[in-house]
Design an enzyme around this catalytic site. Structure first.
Site, mmCIF file in Angstrom:
data_model
loop_
_atom_site.group_PDB
_atom_site.id
_atom_site.type_symbol
_atom_site.label_atom_id
_atom_site.label_comp_id
_atom_site.label_asym_id
_atom_site.label_seq_id
_atom_site.Cartn_x
_atom_site.Cartn_y
_atom_site.Cartn_z
ATOM 1 C CE LYS A 1 -79.825 39.541 -11.132
ATOM 2 N NZ LYS A 1 -80.589 39.388 -9.870
ATOM 3 N NE ARG B 1 -48.105 25.637 -22.551
ATOM 4 C CZ ARG B 1 -48.097 25.353 -23.853
ATOM 5 N NH1 ARG B 1 -47.489 26.164 -24.707
ATOM 6 N NH2 ARG B 1 -48.708 24.277 -24.314
ATOM 7 C CB ALA C 1 -57.487 14.263 -20.376
ATOM 8 C CG ASP D 1 -56.867 22.840 -26.446
ATOM 9 O OD1 ASP D 1 -57.119 22.321 -27.549
ATOM 10 O OD2 ASP D 1 -55.730 22.836 -25.937
ATOM 11 N N GLY E 1 -49.927 11.465 -23.819
ATOM 12 C CA GLY E 1 -49.973 11.890 -25.202
ATOM 13 C C GLY E 1 -51.323 11.691 -25.864
#
Length: 404
Positions: free
Chosen positions: A320, A16, A11, A105, A80
């Site tokens: 490609k 950063r 979420a 992550d 949190g």
């Protein structure tokens, strides 16, 4: 065997990262970070997955919403890790098995680690179990506090540590396994009594211990696997580690990679035995390469490319969305896009397919045993028959072939 559900926290906005894209959708070696966590869960025997979404939820749902074992739960406010899990209570109420809780992550997660976590949990008949790691530099991580007998007493978040606790090197990388009823009971008691005024998931362990539940910690996470991605530098580091894993797996399967640090291979690529990948080759997307091929140096293979056996692609070739049958040669400076090239054809230096007519992509088909002269430009749509010989430096259209 108990049923297993996984809650994956995805979420966060991650200021950063300086991005408008949800952090978990940033790619590591060709796939979103979240994809690796999903794979690890499924390989570890997880039956159902709950993804907690918030920032950029529409993009995450659009990317993964077609997968039948996934449910999405929204965390509207970022309060949190404990709060993220609280948002899943309605989904867990009727579930009596085990709940894994993981971070979206953390792309370096391995299914083997999750299996070890689950096995330890079941062997010890624990109410809750976490997998830990030992870091030389544990800054930023919650510290594992044990008693003199080695029993876990809890986790102290970095910002709440005393000077003595900051010296602890065993940390919490965010791998949890709970008995679901125990987790639900603990969630009712979590309070935001900390520096950040957040609901910490780690408090659920403290509450479980305080109420007599057995909590176990197993040191099972390799230090490199513990790294979450919170900024672009860490994204680059994770990609480098994942690239090493991809190449190690390929080399174990019989692929020669001449210069691994100067080669990049997408995790989705498939490469056959005894193929040689020369330096500065870049393979991106869903690419398949057969056996006994030689690719590069400085070759660029893009998504949708299918290469048969005994194919040679040399210096500065770009391929490609093209199928090359067995024995095709394109040794120098060629671009082959949206083409089908049949067996044993030879593409001369600098020859290319002009696949875009200004409005849409067009196809090129080249029959077997055909020689395309150096510098030839094949203007799509075009179909060249077998055993053809195209002169060097010519611009060739379908009309030209009919005239011939």
């Amino acid at each position: 065997m108990a049923q297993k559900v996984a809650i994956i926290m995805a979420a966060g906005q991650s200021t950063r990262m300086n991005t408008k894209l949800p952090k978990v959708l940033h790619e590591v070696c060709g796939r979103p970070m979240l994809s690796y966590v999903l794979d690890a869960c499924r390989q570890a025997g997880v039956d159902r997955i709950i993804i907690v979404v918030g920032y950029g939820k529409e993009q995450i749902i659009d990317r993964f919403g077609d997968q039948a074992d996934i449910t999405f739960v929204e965390q509207k406010e970022q309060k949190g890790t404990g709060h993220a899990v609280m948002c899943c209570r309605d989904e867990l109420e009727r579930f009596k098995g085990q709940t894994l809780i993981l971070c979206g992550d953390a792309p370096l997660i391995r299914s083997e680690t999750l299996k070890t976590l689950i096995e330890k949990h079941e062997q010890e008949k624990s109410a809750a179990t976490l997998a830990t790691t030992i870091l030389d530099n544990p800054a930023g991580y919650g510290r594992i506090v044990r008693d003199s007998y080695g029993n876990i007493q809890g986790i102290v978040e970095h910002n709440d540590c005393t000077d003595q606790q900051l010296q602890i090197k065993e940390v919490n990388p965010g791998y949890f396994c709970f008995e679901t009823p125990v987790l639900l009971d603990a969630l009712k008691e979590i309070k935001p009594n900390n520096v950040k005024n957040e609901y910490y998931l780690t408090d659920a362990l403290h509450i479980t211990i305080a109420t007599g539940g057995k909590v176990t910690a197993v040191t099972a996470v390799a230090p490199e696997d513990a790294m979450g991605v919170n900024n672009r530098r860490q994204l680059s580091q994770a990609s480098k580690i994942m690239q090493e894993r991809i190449q190690d797996k390929l080399m174990d399967a019989g692929v020669t990679i001449v210069d691994p640090p100067n080669t990049w291979i997408d995790v989705r690529a498939q490469i056959g035995q005894d193929t040689v990948i020369e330096p500065f080759t870049y393979i991106h997307g869903q690419v398949s390469i057969g056996t006994n091929c030689r690719i590069g140096p400085f070759a660029f293979l893009r998504n949708g490319t299918q290469i048969g056996d005994d194919v040679v692609l040399g210096v500065f070739t770009e391929i490609k969305n093209t199928r090359l049958a067995d024995g095709v040669r394109a040794r120098h400076h060629s671009y082959l896009g949206d083409a089908e090239i049949e067996a044993n054809s030879d593409i001369g230096a600098g020859a290319l397919t002009a696949n875009f007519d200004g409005q849409k992509i067009q196809k090129t088909k080249i029959g077997p045993n055909t020689f395309v002269g150096p510098g030839a430009v094949l203007v799509a749509p075009i179909e060249i028959g077998p055993d053809s010989h195209l002169e060097p430096g010519k611009v060739v259209t379908q009309k030209d072939l009919k005239k011939g």
